[in-house]
Scaffold this active site. Sequence first.
Site, PDB file in Angstrom:
ATOM      1  N   SER A   1     -22.420  40.920  58.085  1.00  0.00           N
ATOM      2  CA  SER A   1     -22.787  40.001  57.002  1.00  0.00           C
ATOM      3  C   SER A   1     -24.263  40.165  56.674  1.00  0.00           C
ATOM      4  O   SER A   1     -24.995  40.892  57.357  1.00  0.00           O
ATOM      5  CB  SER A   1     -22.512  38.541  57.406  1.00  0.00           C
ATOM      6  OG  SER A   1     -23.347  38.161  58.489  1.00  0.00           O
TER       7      SER A   1
ATOM      8  N   SER B   1     -39.055  39.233  61.267  1.00  0.00           N
ATOM      9  CA  SER B   1     -39.053  38.075  60.374  1.00  0.00           C
ATOM     10  C   SER B   1     -40.509  37.709  60.131  1.00  0.00           C
ATOM     11  O   SER B   1     -41.390  38.092  60.920  1.00  0.00           O
ATOM     12  CB  SER B   1     -38.321  36.898  61.039  1.00  0.00           C
ATOM     13  OG  SER B   1     -38.642  35.669  60.422  1.00  0.00           O
TER      14      SER B   1
ATOM     15  N   TYR C   1     -37.076  31.971  68.726  1.00  0.00           N
ATOM     16  CA  TYR C   1     -36.861  32.960  67.669  1.00  0.00           C
ATOM     17  C   TYR C   1     -38.175  33.649  67.325  1.00  0.00           C
ATOM     18  O   TYR C   1     -38.257  34.883  67.260  1.00  0.00           O
ATOM     19  CB  TYR C   1     -36.271  32.256  66.448  1.00  0.00           C
ATOM     20  CG  TYR C   1     -36.008  33.142  65.256  1.00  0.00           C
ATOM     21  CD1 TYR C   1     -34.966  34.064  65.263  1.00  0.00           C
ATOM     22  CD2 TYR C   1     -36.789  33.038  64.103  1.00  0.00           C
ATOM     23  CE1 TYR C   1     -34.714  34.865  64.159  1.00  0.00           C
ATOM     24  CE2 TYR C   1     -36.543  33.830  62.999  1.00  0.00           C
ATOM     25  CZ  TYR C   1     -35.504  34.743  63.025  1.00  0.00           C
ATOM     26  OH  TYR C   1     -35.255  35.529  61.928  1.00  0.00           O
TER      27      TYR C   1
ATOM     28  N   LYS D   1     -39.327  37.623  67.857  1.00  0.00           N
ATOM     29  CA  LYS D   1     -39.794  38.425  66.731  1.00  0.00           C
ATOM     30  C   LYS D   1     -41.219  38.924  66.937  1.00  0.00           C
ATOM     31  O   LYS D   1     -41.574  40.030  66.506  1.00  0.00           O
ATOM     32  CB  LYS D   1     -39.681  37.620  65.436  1.00  0.00           C
ATOM     33  CG  LYS D   1     -38.249  37.220  65.063  1.00  0.00           C
ATOM     34  CD  LYS D   1     -37.331  38.426  64.945  1.00  0.00           C
ATOM     35  CE  LYS D   1     -35.947  38.043  64.431  1.00  0.00           C
ATOM     36  NZ  LYS D   1     -35.044  39.212  64.289  1.00  0.00           N
TER      37      LYS D   1
ATOM     38  N   THR E   1     -28.675  34.560  53.353  1.00  0.00           N
ATOM     39  CA  THR E   1     -27.725  34.983  54.386  1.00  0.00           C
ATOM     40  C   THR E   1     -27.195  33.741  55.095  1.00  0.00           C
ATOM     41  O   THR E   1     -27.582  32.621  54.779  1.00  0.00           O
ATOM     42  CB  THR E   1     -28.403  35.900  55.429  1.00  0.00           C
ATOM     43  OG1 THR E   1     -29.303  35.110  56.215  1.00  0.00           O
ATOM     44  CG2 THR E   1     -29.167  37.038  54.764  1.00  0.00           C
TER      45      THR E   1
END
Length: 265
Positions: free
Chosen positions: A16, A142, A155, A159, A190
């Site tokens: 996806s 990101s 997160y 990253k 997304t």
Amino acid sequence: MISFKNRLVWITGASSGIGKELALQLAEEGAHLIISSNDAQELSHVADECREFTSFCQEYPFDLSSPVEVKNTAETIINTYGQIYLLINNGGISQRSLVKDTPVEIDRKIMEIDYFSYVILTKTVLPGMIEAGEGFIAATSSISGKFGFPLRSSYAAAKHAIQGFFETLRAEMKPHNISVTIAYPGRIQTNISLRAIDQNGKEHGKMDPGQQNGLSAKECARQYIKAIKKRKPEVFIGKSEIFMVHIKRLFPSIFFRIVTKIKPT
């Protein structure tokens, strides 16, 4: 410009979002694809779409949170198909929880998926690239890989780790003609917020406005592939949110005032 036609390309997180669009666009170019995800059913649908454009598209579903499964799958693919010409480390998971509420088990899970899986896959394909004297490696980070942001501690940490690892890799691989590109997407349309996990490991289950109103995954993938072909060390992809990266670098005191006021969705 580089062409990936008839070249072996492996993309993770391909069921996806950005990964799916990367697969479709590289399929249209005629690349020989290996696509992976933990969602076997959706991955199969993407493979069917890709086969409308390319004669070679193989599916390898596996779980990025399992180091053993990651390494075994990578070794199977290398032993079966040989040298990977382009590896795009793209699979991952986001987070929606405060530091004070997040158990270290969740921190470790996110780091395992978003960082260590990239390291394992990269180290597995690297010997073949070095022997061939050519190759491309890409890693999806990101803008959270450039600064911390509320509800994203683990997160953002993963990253940030991607930046340190792949910038070092790029310097080390230059003599071997292996290019390394890090992509820093901002808010992209997304399902990342839907599938983000909270402090209990449960899915957030909400489409954040930032994702809903973000840049399309198709355009993100187009810019990403272009940057890889140009051998860019890094590429920032998104809308106005990308300016936050530059504000932090140029005006850190202003940045820290802004980031505490922005609604983190």
